[in-house]
Design a protein around this motif. Structure first.
Motif, short mmCIF file in Angstrom:
data_model
loop_
_atom_site.label_atom_id
_atom_site.label_comp_id
_atom_site.label_asym_id
_atom_site.label_seq_id
_atom_site.Cartn_x
_atom_site.Cartn_y
_atom_site.Cartn_z
N ALA A 147 5.68 -5.48 -1.57
CA ALA A 147 6.40 -5.19 -2.80
C ALA A 147 7.38 -4.05 -2.59
O ALA A 147 7.04 -3.03 -1.96
CB ALA A 147 5.44 -4.85 -3.93
N ASN A 148 8.60 -4.20 -3.09
CA ASN A 148 9.56 -3.12 -3.15
C ASN A 148 9.19 -2.19 -4.30
O ASN A 148 8.55 -2.62 -5.28
CB ASN A 148 10.97 -3.66 -3.40
CG ASN A 148 11.41 -4.70 -2.39
OD1 ASN A 148 11.74 -4.37 -1.27
ND2 ASN A 148 11.41 -5.96 -2.79
N LEU A 149 9.60 -0.94 -4.21
CA LEU A 149 9.37 0.01 -5.30
C LEU A 149 10.70 0.57 -5.76
O LEU A 149 11.51 1.02 -4.94
CB LEU A 149 8.47 1.15 -4.82
CG LEU A 149 8.28 2.30 -5.83
CD1 LEU A 149 7.36 1.85 -6.97
CD2 LEU A 149 7.73 3.54 -5.15
N GLY B 289 15.10 3.85 1.37
CA GLY B 289 14.40 3.88 2.64
C GLY B 289 13.46 2.69 2.71
O GLY B 289 13.03 2.18 1.67
N HIS B 290 13.14 2.26 3.92
CA HIS B 290 12.24 1.11 4.05
C HIS B 290 10.82 1.56 4.37
O HIS B 290 10.60 2.62 4.98
CB HIS B 290 12.75 0.11 5.08
CG HIS B 290 12.88 0.63 6.48
ND1 HIS B 290 11.83 0.65 7.38
CD2 HIS B 290 13.95 1.15 7.15
CE1 HIS B 290 12.24 1.13 8.53
NE2 HIS B 290 13.52 1.45 8.42
N MET B 291 9.85 0.75 3.97
CA MET B 291 8.44 1.09 4.10
C MET B 291 7.76 0.45 5.29
O MET B 291 6.64 0.81 5.65
CB MET B 291 7.70 0.69 2.81
CG MET B 291 8.20 1.43 1.58
SD MET B 291 7.39 0.87 0.04
CE MET B 291 8.21 -0.72 -0.21
N GLU C 98 0.83 -1.21 0.00
CA GLU C 98 0.00 0.00 0.00
C GLU C 98 0.87 1.26 0.00
O GLU C 98 0.54 2.24 -0.68
CB GLU C 98 -0.94 -0.01 1.20
CG GLU C 98 -1.97 1.11 1.16
CD GLU C 98 -2.98 1.06 2.29
OE1 GLU C 98 -3.72 2.05 2.47
OE2 GLU C 98 -3.03 0.03 3.01
N VAL C 99 1.98 1.23 0.74
CA VAL C 99 2.91 2.36 0.72
C VAL C 99 3.54 2.49 -0.67
O VAL C 99 3.62 3.59 -1.23
CB VAL C 99 4.01 2.19 1.78
CG1 VAL C 99 5.01 3.35 1.72
CG2 VAL C 99 3.42 2.08 3.17
N ALA C 100 3.96 1.36 -1.22
CA ALA C 100 4.59 1.37 -2.54
C ALA C 100 3.64 1.92 -3.60
O ALA C 100 4.05 2.70 -4.47
CB ALA C 100 5.03 -0.05 -2.92
N GLN C 101 2.38 1.52 -3.53
CA GLN C 101 1.39 1.99 -4.51
C GLN C 101 1.14 3.49 -4.37
O GLN C 101 0.98 4.20 -5.37
CB GLN C 101 0.08 1.22 -4.35
CG GLN C 101 0.13 -0.23 -4.82
CD GLN C 101 0.17 -0.36 -6.33
OE1 GLN C 101 0.21 0.61 -7.08
NE2 GLN C 101 0.13 -1.60 -6.81
N ALA D 219 12.86 1.71 -2.53
CA ALA D 219 12.00 1.66 -1.35
C ALA D 219 11.77 0.19 -1.01
O ALA D 219 11.22 -0.56 -1.82
CB ALA D 219 10.68 2.38 -1.61
N THR D 220 12.18 -0.21 0.17
CA THR D 220 12.27 -1.64 0.49
C THR D 220 11.23 -2.12 1.49
O THR D 220 10.71 -1.36 2.30
CB THR D 220 13.67 -1.97 1.06
OG1 THR D 220 13.84 -1.26 2.30
CG2 THR D 220 14.76 -1.57 0.08
#
Length: 383
Positions: free
Chosen positions: A53-55, A72-74, A27-30, A135-136
């Protein structure tokens, strides 16, 4: 994007419950992907697991040139059992601070990276080279996303990397590694009134703990001028099922923080030697060791040209140029294993003393400053 919009977007990201476990970082990646799409910045989702999912985002210049990585990590840690004064996922703004789980560690740094890229895009930059955001997922539980991206080769294109973990925008060029062994002892159950009929796994573990805490176990190292020496502690112990049952299993988790001069394999051998010595007292001792987390220490030379460039940029913007190290690990423990070697620094908004704490927050002014920092570093690196 103005400051009001930058604040609102960070609040939207903090409100997403990407707590690890289980993660739910997609959700953060999207949300980030949608923002990048609106500004014409190329993106790619790299699936790790369900809802995870990573972005990857690429801001490419008109000409070929060096590649600056931002990461940065999510995921965020759980909110804990202690009651908060602010809603952990309310992203409330008060007295120049935004409160919420992940506000400091490290959604403010992650979002600042994204907004710096958008600001560059709006100005028609970079002229050459590329800024890449990674973004991990899963940094808080073993840096699994960074591990996946490194294995897939995403770090091999980088010429320098900024990890946007909280440092109050101070430059960190080194951090300790982490080795988390789990030691398990195995015994045999028996009635509590007849302990001689069983084998007590807790008693065996007690002897192992005694020897690991004594003079028989001493970490070998050369002190690092920036990180000092290693540390270790036994932080989890569990064994037994009931008061009237001799326990047939017990385990402990150790947290060892290492410095560059140490070899993790050698440390594991030392632990095995201690366990072997316990067999002199308990010949029926049965154990195994499982490594829960294995992250190497990372250090970039203070004389590296990229470090000098970052120092000059920070000084120009009125910040502190003193170089330091960190006791905790970051995703760079994995990115440092890329086939290509490149300088890595840790630089981001937020104070680590409030990370993982109730009422975690980030100073809004510090968040804005980090956006400008990343943008200026990119300009200077990609000229």
């Amino acid at each position: 994007m103005n400051q009001e919009q930058a604040t609102s977007f960070l609040q939207d990201i903090i409100k997403i419950k990407s707590v690890n476990p289980p993660g739910n970082e997609t959700e953060v990646a999207q949300k980030l992907k949608t923002l990048f799409d609106e500004h014409g910045i190329e993106t790619e989702l790299v699936e790790y697991d369900e809802n995870r999912a990573n972005l990857i985002a690429h801001l490419k210049g008109k000409e070929d040139g060096p590649v600056l990585g931002l990461t940065g990590h999510m995921d965020v840690v759980p909110t804990g059992e202690i009651e908060w004064q602010h809603d952990p996922f309310g992203a409330e703004e008060e007295d120049g601070k935004i409160y919420g789980r992940g506000a400091c560690d490290m959604k403010s740094g992650l979002v600042a990276c994204a907004l710096a890229m958008i600001s560059l895009k709006e100005k028609g930059l970079p002229e050459k080279g590329e800024v890449t955001l990674l973004a991990t997922v899963g940094e808080e539980a073993g840096a699994v996303g960074a591990h996946q991206l490194t294995k897939k080769g995403y770090a091999e294109q980088l010429d320098a990397l900024i990890v946007a973990e909280p440092t109050q925008n101070h430059i960190k060029i080194a951090h300790k590694g982490a080795l988390w062994p789990q030691i398990t002892t195995y015994g045999k159950t028996a009635h509590g009134s007849m302990p001689d009929m069983g084998t007590n796994a807790v008693t065996h573990m007690n002897e192992i703990i005694h020897r690991l805490s004594g003079d028989t176990f001493e970490l070998k190292y050369k002190e690092d001028e920036m990180l000092g020496g290693p540390t270790y502690s036994i932080n989890v112990i569990e064994g037994g099922s009931n008061t009237n049952v001799v326990p047939d299993q017990c385990f402990v988790n150790m947290d060892i923080r290492t410095v560059p001069s140490q070899d993790h394999k050698q440390i594991i051998k030392q632990i095995e030697q201690v366990i072997q010595s316990v067999k002199e007292k308990y010949p029926d001792l049965k154990t195994d060791i499982r490594i829960l987390n294995d992250q190497t220490s990372v250090k970039t030379s203070s004389e590296d040209p990229f470090v000098k460039l970052v120092q000059n940029t920070v000084e120009f913007l009125g910040g502190t140029t003193t170089l330091g190290g960190m006791t905790g690990y970051t995703d760079s423990s994995q990115f440092a294993h890329a086939a290509k070697t490149f300088p890595i620094i840790v630089l981001g908004p937020g104070d680590t003393s409030v990370a993982h704490q109730p009422d975690e927050y980030v100073e809004v002014a510090e968040y804005f400053n980090s956006i400008q920092l990343y943008e200026e570093i990119a300009k200077n690196f990609l000229t």
